[in-house]
Design a protein around this motif. Structure first.
Motif, mmCIF file in Angstrom:
data_model
loop_
_atom_site.group_PDB
_atom_site.id
_atom_site.type_symbol
_atom_site.label_atom_id
_atom_site.label_comp_id
_atom_site.label_asym_id
_atom_site.label_seq_id
_atom_site.Cartn_x
_atom_site.Cartn_y
_atom_site.Cartn_z
ATOM 1 N N ALA A 21 -20.408 -78.714 91.360
ATOM 2 C CA ALA A 21 -21.075 -79.798 92.241
ATOM 3 C C ALA A 21 -22.209 -80.521 91.451
ATOM 4 C CB ALA A 21 -21.897 -78.903 93.137
ATOM 5 N N LEU A 22 -22.494 -81.577 91.909
ATOM 6 C CA LEU A 22 -23.563 -82.337 91.329
ATOM 7 C C LEU A 22 -24.940 -81.821 91.286
ATOM 8 C CD1 LEU A 22 -23.382 -85.452 90.034
ATOM 9 C CD2 LEU A 22 -24.343 -86.259 92.078
ATOM 10 N N PRO A 23 -25.572 -81.573 90.370
ATOM 11 C CA PRO A 23 -27.178 -81.185 90.379
ATOM 12 C C PRO A 23 -27.772 -82.214 91.143
ATOM 13 C CG PRO A 23 -26.312 -80.815 88.080
ATOM 14 C CD PRO A 23 -25.313 -81.484 88.990
ATOM 15 N N ALA A 24 -28.613 -81.863 92.102
ATOM 16 C CA ALA A 24 -29.262 -82.893 93.117
ATOM 17 C C ALA A 24 -30.244 -83.570 92.259
ATOM 18 C CB ALA A 24 -30.277 -81.878 94.033
ATOM 19 N N HIS A 25 -30.876 -83.065 91.105
ATOM 20 C CA HIS A 25 -31.763 -83.934 90.717
ATOM 21 C C HIS A 25 -31.089 -84.882 89.719
ATOM 22 C CE1 HIS A 25 -31.226 -81.552 87.015
ATOM 23 N NE2 HIS A 25 -31.251 -80.398 87.764
ATOM 24 N N ALA A 28 -31.269 -88.807 90.631
ATOM 25 C CA ALA A 28 -32.503 -89.564 90.434
ATOM 26 C C ALA A 28 -32.171 -90.505 89.300
ATOM 27 C CB ALA A 28 -33.650 -88.634 90.127
ATOM 28 N N PRO B 116 -26.804 -71.901 90.758
ATOM 29 C CA PRO B 116 -27.304 -72.968 91.455
ATOM 30 C C PRO B 116 -26.987 -74.273 90.870
ATOM 31 C CG PRO B 116 -28.709 -71.378 90.453
ATOM 32 C CD PRO B 116 -27.691 -70.928 90.144
ATOM 33 N N GLY B 117 -26.268 -74.885 91.849
ATOM 34 C CA GLY B 117 -25.974 -76.467 91.503
ATOM 35 C C GLY B 117 -24.611 -76.729 91.428
ATOM 36 N N TYR B 118 -23.891 -75.308 91.279
ATOM 37 C CA TYR B 118 -22.610 -75.192 91.115
ATOM 38 C C TYR B 118 -21.963 -74.710 92.145
ATOM 39 C CZ TYR B 118 -24.071 -76.805 86.426
ATOM 40 O OH TYR B 118 -24.694 -77.310 85.558
ATOM 41 N N ALA B 134 -20.036 -83.481 94.970
ATOM 42 C CA ALA B 134 -21.320 -83.241 95.414
ATOM 43 C C ALA B 134 -21.340 -82.186 96.462
ATOM 44 C CB ALA B 134 -22.296 -84.381 95.614
ATOM 45 N N GLY B 135 -22.589 -81.175 96.371
ATOM 46 C CA GLY B 135 -22.660 -80.428 97.540
ATOM 47 C C GLY B 135 -22.987 -79.161 97.117
ATOM 48 N N SER B 136 -23.021 -78.185 97.853
ATOM 49 C CA SER B 136 -23.253 -76.705 97.846
ATOM 50 C C SER B 136 -24.712 -76.391 96.821
ATOM 51 C CB SER B 136 -21.998 -75.994 97.271
ATOM 52 O OG SER B 136 -20.994 -75.940 98.015
ATOM 53 N N VAL B 137 -25.480 -77.243 97.046
ATOM 54 C CA VAL B 137 -26.644 -77.001 96.129
ATOM 55 C C VAL B 137 -27.915 -76.555 96.840
ATOM 56 C CG1 VAL B 137 -26.295 -78.836 94.383
ATOM 57 C CG2 VAL B 137 -27.187 -79.466 96.627
ATOM 58 N N ALA B 141 -33.384 -75.806 93.519
ATOM 59 C CA ALA B 141 -34.598 -76.744 93.188
ATOM 60 C C ALA B 141 -34.074 -78.111 93.337
ATOM 61 C CB ALA B 141 -35.147 -76.514 91.852
ATOM 62 N N ALA B 142 -34.397 -78.999 94.318
ATOM 63 C CA ALA B 142 -34.014 -80.385 94.346
ATOM 64 C C ALA B 142 -35.030 -81.342 94.193
ATOM 65 C CB ALA B 142 -33.161 -80.704 95.732
ATOM 66 N N PRO B 143 -35.714 -81.676 93.171
ATOM 67 C CA PRO B 143 -36.937 -82.483 93.050
ATOM 68 C C PRO B 143 -36.634 -83.943 93.355
ATOM 69 C CG PRO B 143 -36.110 -81.847 90.836
ATOM 70 C CD PRO B 143 -35.377 -81.269 91.985
ATOM 71 N N ALA B 144 -35.542 -84.090 93.468
ATOM 72 C CA ALA B 144 -34.970 -85.708 93.653
ATOM 73 C C ALA B 144 -34.982 -86.113 95.107
ATOM 74 C CB ALA B 144 -33.679 -86.146 93.016
ATOM 75 N N GLU B 145 -35.529 -85.128 95.974
ATOM 76 C CA GLU B 145 -35.416 -85.400 97.292
ATOM 77 C C GLU B 145 -36.754 -86.519 97.887
ATOM 78 O OE1 GLU B 145 -32.268 -83.961 97.966
ATOM 79 O OE2 GLU B 145 -33.088 -84.255 99.854
#
Lengths: 261, 145
Positions: A21-25, A28, B116-118, B134-137, B141-145
């Protein structure tokens, strides 16, 4: 060759079975995305430094697969904390075995077009890796890091001579002329990675890998990289003796596999 | 002397055969035959000590014990070679096994969502242009929100 036998020889193929999955950060970073690349880091008892090294890659937006080669310290926890996908060997398989695991994990868990290698001890630099990604995107199959394309890397004259000699031995009879032997920074395409079969599990893997990477028909290019011989990496291995090993391995590989391709 | 013409090819043959005796049925049968032959020769040599001398005279070796020594050396060469090959085959199998264990364990953790993240592949979820799903995160920690 029939389709059946082809499928059996290439059990893994290039189709992932699970995906990263794509790391959320990572989203950015719209300036330059590195989503098409996954980086393999081999970790063997590198707890003091591995977290910083892997975290730097992850923060840059790269996907990292860390192959924990049965570390006996708390490297696995450090890898998890750094945000990499950890693949842990139940027993130590050596550098070559870990690299093969990394490639197979990358093929199985990601759809990345490019697969890179990076050392966990902090001697490689992120900017070199990113430069190699930019270069391989121009249509190369293999990008090899080289310490000898410029004069940035500081090393003793003796070590330099031994490594140059190893590169000369390695190049004999091969189509691609490389200036460096056993450089851990490499970037290859998914198709190349799918064909890699490393039978040596220990340090002797590097000659074998280089032979497979520079097979005829591959577009291979070198990229100048700077290796930082930090106090930590110096403390772990003895650079001079290690380069003697590299030379001996390369010669042994040449002798046992013949000079002609 | 006849022994020279026997020993040299036998030595080469022993090395060659031992290095290519895989776990095949033929290799196993060859080892069993060799073991049986060794027993028979040993028993004969013990019961009739003169046979060793007789065989030595036949091939031009001075003493029967010398002939026995040559024979033992050949057996040793063959055994060292074939044991080494088997050892390496075993090692390669062990490497493949532990690699699969490592990959399966990582896959299991991804499936459980504890990395986390995967996360696991979600069927039907659109694939990003980059090809990575994308998904399952959740929980990371998601600082880019």
């Amino acid at each position: 060759m029939s389709a059946v036998s082809k499928a059996s020889t290439q059990a893994l193929g290039t189709e992932p079975q699970l995906r990263l999955a794509l790391p959320a950060h990572a989203q950015a970073h719209d300036a330059e995305s590195w989503d098409d690349t996954v980086v393999i880091v081999r970790v063997f008892n590198e707890a003091p430094v591995v977290r910083r090294v892997v975290a730097e890659l992850v923060e840059a937006g790269l996907h990292v697969i860390a192959v924990d080669d049965a570390s006996t310290d708390n490297s696995p926890e450090e890898i998890d904390a750094a945000g990499a996908l950890r693949v842990s060997h139940p027993i130590n398989l050596g550098a070559g075995g870990a690299l093969q695991t990394g490639y197979e994990a990358a093929l199985r868990f990601t759809e990345a077009k490019y697969i890179g290698c990076f050392d966990a001890d902090g001697q490689h630099q992120l900017k070199d890796l990113l430069g190699m990604i930019r270069l391989i995107r121009q249509g190369y199959d293999v990008v090899m890091g080289s310490r000898f394309l410029d004069q940035k890397t500081e090393m003793s004259p003796l070590r330099r001579i031994i490594l140059r000699m190893a590169a000369k031995v390695m190049n004999r009879g091969s189509g691609t002329q490389l200036t460096d032997a056993h450089n851990g920074l490499r970037m290859i395409t998914r198709e190349v990675a799918a064909g890699i079969r490393l039978s040596h599990s220990g340090m002797a893997y590097a000659s074998e890998l280089e032979e497979q990477l520079t097979a005829p028909g591959r577009r291979v290019v070198e990229y100048p990289v700077e290796i930082l011989y930090t106090d930590y990496s110096r403390g772990k291995g003895q650079p001079l003796l290690n380069s003697v090993n590299i030379l001996a391995d390369t010669i042994a590989h040449r002798v046992s596999h013949g000079r002609s391709r | 002397v006849i022994i020279k013409y026997l020993l040299v090819p036998a030595l080469v043959l022993a090395v060659y055969l031992s290095l290519r005796s895989r776990a095949s049925l033929r290799g196993q049968a060859r080892r069993k035959l060799l073991a049986g032959l060794t027993v028979v020769v040993g028993v004969v040599a013990v019961i009739f000590p003169s046979t060793a001398q007789w065989a030595a005279d036949l091939v031009g070796v001075k003493r029967g014990t010398d002939l026995l020594l040559y024979f033992l050396a050949l057996v040793l060469v063959y055994l060292v070679g074939s044991t080494g090959v088997r050892f390496r085959e075993q090692e390669a199998r062990l490497v493949r096994l532990s690699r699969q264990v490592a990959l399966a364990e990582a896959e299991a953790r991804m499936g459980l969502g504890v990395t986390p993240g995967y996360g696991p592949r979600v069927p039907g979820r659109p694939v990003e242009p980059s090809g990575i799903v994308a998904g399952s995160v959740a929980g990371s920690a998601a600082p880019a929100e």
